[in-house]
Design a protein around this motif. Structure first.
Motif, PDB file in Angstrom:
ATOM      1  N   ASP A 100     -45.043  39.116  72.500  1.00 44.18           N
ATOM      2  CA  ASP A 100     -44.872  37.666  72.610  1.00 44.18           C
ATOM      3  C   ASP A 100     -44.040  37.180  71.429  1.00 44.18           C
ATOM      4  OD1 ASP A 100     -45.085  34.908  73.112  1.00 44.18           O
ATOM      5  OD2 ASP A 100     -46.820  34.794  71.773  1.00 44.18           O
ATOM      6  N   LEU A 101     -42.816  36.772  71.703  1.00 42.65           N
ATOM      7  CA  LEU A 101     -41.939  36.216  70.663  1.00 42.65           C
ATOM      8  C   LEU A 101     -41.852  34.700  70.765  1.00 42.65           C
ATOM      9  CD1 LEU A 101     -41.182  39.264  70.630  1.00 42.65           C
ATOM     10  CD2 LEU A 101     -38.841  38.586  70.140  1.00 42.65           C
ATOM     11  N   SER A 102     -42.765  34.100  71.549  1.00 37.29           N
ATOM     12  CA  SER A 102     -42.711  32.662  71.782  1.00 37.29           C
ATOM     13  C   SER A 102     -43.699  31.882  70.920  1.00 37.29           C
ATOM     14  CB  SER A 102     -43.003  32.360  73.254  1.00 37.29           C
ATOM     15  OG  SER A 102     -44.385  32.559  73.541  1.00 37.29           O
ATOM     16  N   ALA A 103     -44.548  32.576  70.158  1.00 38.19           N
ATOM     17  CA  ALA A 103     -45.567  31.946  69.295  1.00 38.19           C
ATOM     18  C   ALA A 103     -46.636  31.218  70.103  1.00 38.19           C
ATOM     19  CB  ALA A 103     -44.921  31.003  68.289  1.00 38.19           C
ATOM     20  N   TYR A 116     -33.053  37.241  66.138  1.00 40.54           N
ATOM     21  CA  TYR A 116     -32.932  37.880  67.444  1.00 40.54           C
ATOM     22  C   TYR A 116     -32.838  36.875  68.588  1.00 40.54           C
ATOM     23  CZ  TYR A 116     -34.241  40.809  71.466  1.00 40.54           C
ATOM     24  OH  TYR A 116     -34.275  41.440  72.689  1.00 40.54           O
ATOM     25  N   ALA A 117     -33.682  35.848  68.548  1.00 43.76           N
ATOM     26  CA  ALA A 117     -33.761  34.950  69.708  1.00 43.76           C
ATOM     27  C   ALA A 117     -33.827  33.481  69.315  1.00 43.76           C
ATOM     28  CB  ALA A 117     -34.983  35.314  70.545  1.00 43.76           C
ATOM     29  N   GLY A 118     -33.327  33.138  68.137  1.00 47.17           N
ATOM     30  CA  GLY A 118     -33.379  31.755  67.695  1.00 47.17           C
ATOM     31  C   GLY A 118     -32.555  30.815  68.544  1.00 47.17           C
ATOM     32  N   HIS A 119     -31.605  31.347  69.282  1.00 47.33           N
ATOM     33  CA  HIS A 119     -30.743  30.507  70.119  1.00 47.33           C
ATOM     34  C   HIS A 119     -31.332  30.244  71.494  1.00 47.33           C
ATOM     35  CE1 HIS A 119     -30.058  34.664  71.184  1.00 47.33           C
ATOM     36  NE2 HIS A 119     -29.393  34.303  72.274  1.00 47.33           N
ATOM     37  N   VAL A 120     -32.506  30.817  71.790  1.00 50.15           N
ATOM     38  CA  VAL A 120     -33.111  30.688  73.114  1.00 50.15           C
ATOM     39  C   VAL A 120     -34.203  29.624  73.064  1.00 50.15           C
ATOM     40  CG1 VAL A 120     -34.285  31.881  74.987  1.00 50.15           C
ATOM     41  CG2 VAL A 120     -32.641  33.119  73.557  1.00 50.15           C
ATOM     42  N   GLU A 121     -34.105  28.627  73.919  1.00 49.12           N
ATOM     43  CA  GLU A 121     -35.074  27.524  73.903  1.00 49.12           C
ATOM     44  C   GLU A 121     -36.443  27.978  74.368  1.00 49.12           C
ATOM     45  OE1 GLU A 121     -35.617  22.989  75.714  1.00 49.12           O
ATOM     46  OE2 GLU A 121     -33.717  24.078  75.960  1.00 49.12           O
ATOM     47  N   ASP A 122     -36.496  28.766  75.445  1.00 50.71           N
ATOM     48  CA  ASP A 122     -37.766  29.217  76.005  1.00 50.71           C
ATOM     49  C   ASP A 122     -37.897  30.726  75.790  1.00 50.71           C
ATOM     50  OD1 ASP A 122     -40.064  29.777  77.375  1.00 50.71           O
ATOM     51  OD2 ASP A 122     -39.280  29.265  79.361  1.00 50.71           O
ATOM     52  N   THR A 141     -49.211  33.115  71.953  1.00 51.93           N
ATOM     53  CA  THR A 141     -50.441  33.894  71.863  1.00 51.93           C
ATOM     54  C   THR A 141     -50.935  33.890  70.418  1.00 51.93           C
ATOM     55  OG1 THR A 141     -49.279  35.964  71.390  1.00 51.93           O
ATOM     56  CG2 THR A 141     -49.633  35.407  73.718  1.00 51.93           C
ATOM     57  N   PRO A 142     -52.203  34.285  70.174  1.00 51.12           N
ATOM     58  CA  PRO A 142     -52.682  34.379  68.792  1.00 51.12           C
ATOM     59  C   PRO A 142     -51.803  35.279  67.936  1.00 51.12           C
ATOM     60  CG  PRO A 142     -54.535  34.463  70.297  1.00 51.12           C
ATOM     61  CD  PRO A 142     -53.297  34.514  71.143  1.00 51.12           C
ATOM     62  N   ALA A 143     -51.425  36.434  68.475  1.00 47.01           N
ATOM     63  CA  ALA A 143     -50.561  37.341  67.718  1.00 47.01           C
ATOM     64  C   ALA A 143     -49.187  36.728  67.506  1.00 47.01           C
ATOM     65  CB  ALA A 143     -50.436  38.679  68.450  1.00 47.01           C
ATOM     66  N   GLY A 144     -48.656  36.091  68.534  1.00 47.38           N
ATOM     67  CA  GLY A 144     -47.349  35.468  68.411  1.00 47.38           C
ATOM     68  C   GLY A 144     -47.320  34.381  67.357  1.00 47.38           C
ATOM     69  N   ARG A 145     -48.412  33.630  67.250  1.00 48.47           N
ATOM     70  CA  ARG A 145     -48.461  32.563  66.243  1.00 48.47           C
ATOM     71  C   ARG A 145     -48.488  33.129  64.821  1.00 48.47           C
ATOM     72  NH1 ARG A 145     -51.555  30.126  70.374  1.00 48.47           N
ATOM     73  NH2 ARG A 145     -53.539  30.875  69.538  1.00 48.47           N
ATOM     74  N   ARG A 146     -49.066  34.300  64.653  1.00 49.33           N
ATOM     75  CA  ARG A 146     -49.142  34.884  63.312  1.00 49.33           C
ATOM     76  C   ARG A 146     -47.781  35.290  62.768  1.00 49.33           C
ATOM     77  NH1 ARG A 146     -53.614  37.711  65.650  1.00 49.33           N
ATOM     78  NH2 ARG A 146     -55.571  36.697  65.057  1.00 49.33           N
ATOM     79  N   ILE A 147     -46.846  35.549  63.643  1.00 53.68           N
ATOM     80  CA  ILE A 147     -45.528  35.985  63.184  1.00 53.68           C
ATOM     81  C   ILE A 147     -44.464  34.918  63.451  1.00 53.68           C
ATOM     82  CG2 ILE A 147     -46.076  38.438  63.488  1.00 53.68           C
ATOM     83  CD1 ILE A 147     -44.425  38.328  66.114  1.00 53.68           C
ATOM     84  N   ALA A 148     -44.899  33.710  63.766  1.00 51.04           N
ATOM     85  CA  ALA A 148     -43.957  32.674  64.215  1.00 51.04           C
ATOM     86  C   ALA A 148     -42.911  32.319  63.173  1.00 51.04           C
ATOM     87  CB  ALA A 148     -44.722  31.422  64.627  1.00 51.04           C
ATOM     88  N   LEU A 181     -44.757  40.130  77.747  1.00 51.91           N
ATOM     89  CA  LEU A 181     -46.129  39.794  78.105  1.00 51.91           C
ATOM     90  C   LEU A 181     -46.186  38.769  79.228  1.00 51.91           C
ATOM     91  CD1 LEU A 181     -49.091  40.313  77.304  1.00 51.91           C
ATOM     92  CD2 LEU A 181     -48.884  38.444  75.664  1.00 51.91           C
ATOM     93  N   TYR A 182     -45.129  37.945  79.365  1.00 49.08           N
ATOM     94  CA  TYR A 182     -45.131  36.873  80.350  1.00 49.08           C
ATOM     95  C   TYR A 182     -44.490  37.295  81.680  1.00 49.08           C
ATOM     96  CZ  TYR A 182     -46.364  34.111  76.298  1.00 49.08           C
ATOM     97  OH  TYR A 182     -47.002  33.633  75.182  1.00 49.08           O
TER      98      TYR A 182
END
Length: 305
Positions: free
Chosen positions: A194-197, A214-220, A199-206, A229-230
């Motif tokens: 999850d790179l979307s922040a 890697y994906a800062g240019h992607v809105e979703d 999930t719990p894990a995703g929020r920890r690395i947000a 995961l999605y």
């Protein structure tokens, strides 16, 4: 349904647990580069990877977006019984296929496999979708050429950290193309699914820079090609998930195991006690046990005569 995390722990000797606990108590936790300047400095300081013996064969796959360099190992004694596509880690912005040469040489010889490692393009110079494009190109090359090139069409895929994320994204692309059938297994180590922040894990690395690179240019970022995961996860090959109990993104692997199982796939998750992110690359008995478990699982999936 409720279950205890320790019910998922891999069966390891108590002395390995004690050794791992002591090792990580004395080891300062690391953090990746936080800016482009820090990333460039970290890349410049990385030592040259040790060479394998015999060394890798270096080739380039022609692909629509860009040529894709690969490193190929074949077993020293006899023809390969299968082919393993290896995707290296490094936060989508660090490292190279050559960093895995020693492990891939050992894997080729121990399991009588051909191992093909992908030098995908790195962020931020080449943000998403460059990396999955390159990994897909290598996978399609194997689907088309493995029988003629290696004498076998039995394929597996795997990777660690960002490499595990890319391996799963590659399988989703192949499934959607209708070409995933030759892959008989996927060995995924501590992926960031999850790179979307969200999930719990995703929020920890947000706040990690690698996400922006890697994906800062992607809105979703819930797009499955970024955050697998999605995705709709049906129709995938048997999957082994390896993760440490102290991994910051442990919950991603737990969530992925549940979603893979609910989608009707064969999934095996193994949690290794006292182990953080990246533990299979550390000099511990726990790491050696986990790598041996991966070898045994792969042997059952693709390396049988």
């Amino acid at each position: 349904m409720r279950f205890a995390l320790d019910a998922l722990f891999a069966d390891v000797p108590a002395e390995q647990v004690d050794e791992a606990r002591d090792f990580y108590r004395s080891r300062m936790p690391g953090r990746g580069p936080g800016t482009l300047e820090e990333l460039k400095e970290a890349r410049a300081k990385r030592p040259t990877p040790p060479a394998a013996d015999p060394p890798a064969i270096e080739e380039t796959i022609e692909a629509p977006e860009a040529p894709v360099p690969v490193r190929i190992f074949t077993p020293a004694d006899g023809p390969p019984r299968g082919v393993y596509l290896d995707i290296h880690g490094g936060g989508f912005y660090m490292d190279s296929a050559a960093r895995g040469d020693i492990r891939n040489r050992e894997l080729a010889d121990a399991l009588h496999l051909a191992v093909v490692s992908v030098d995908y393009r790195l962020a931020p110079e080449h943000p998403w979708p460059a990396a999955p494009d390159d990994c897909e190109a290598a996978a399609l090359w194997l689907v088309e050429e493995s029988a003629a090139r290696f004498g076998t069409s039995r394929l597996a895929i795997g990777g660690s950290s960002a490499g595990a994320t890319l391996a799963l994204a590659t399988l989703l692309r192949l499934r959607d193309r209708g070409t995933v059938g030759q892959f008989t297994g996927a060995a995924l180590q501590f992926g960031t699914y999850d790179l979307s922040a969200q999930t719990p894990a995703g929020r920890r690395i947000a706040d990690e820079y690698f996400l922006q690179a890697y994906a800062g240019h992607v809105e979703d970022r819930t797009v499955p090609d970024i955050s697998p995961l999605y995705g709709a996860l049906g129709g995938l090959p048997p999957t082994l998930l390896i993760v440490g109990s102290e991994d910051v993104v442990l919950e991603d692997s737990l969530a992925l195991a549940g979603r893979l199982s609910a989608a009707g796939n064969d999934v095996d998750i193994r949690v290794y006690p006292e182990s953080p992110h990246g533990f299979t690359g550390h000099p511990t008995a726990m790491a050696r046990t986990a790598l041996g478990d991966i070898n045994s699982w792969l042997r059952e999936r693709i390396a049988q005569p």
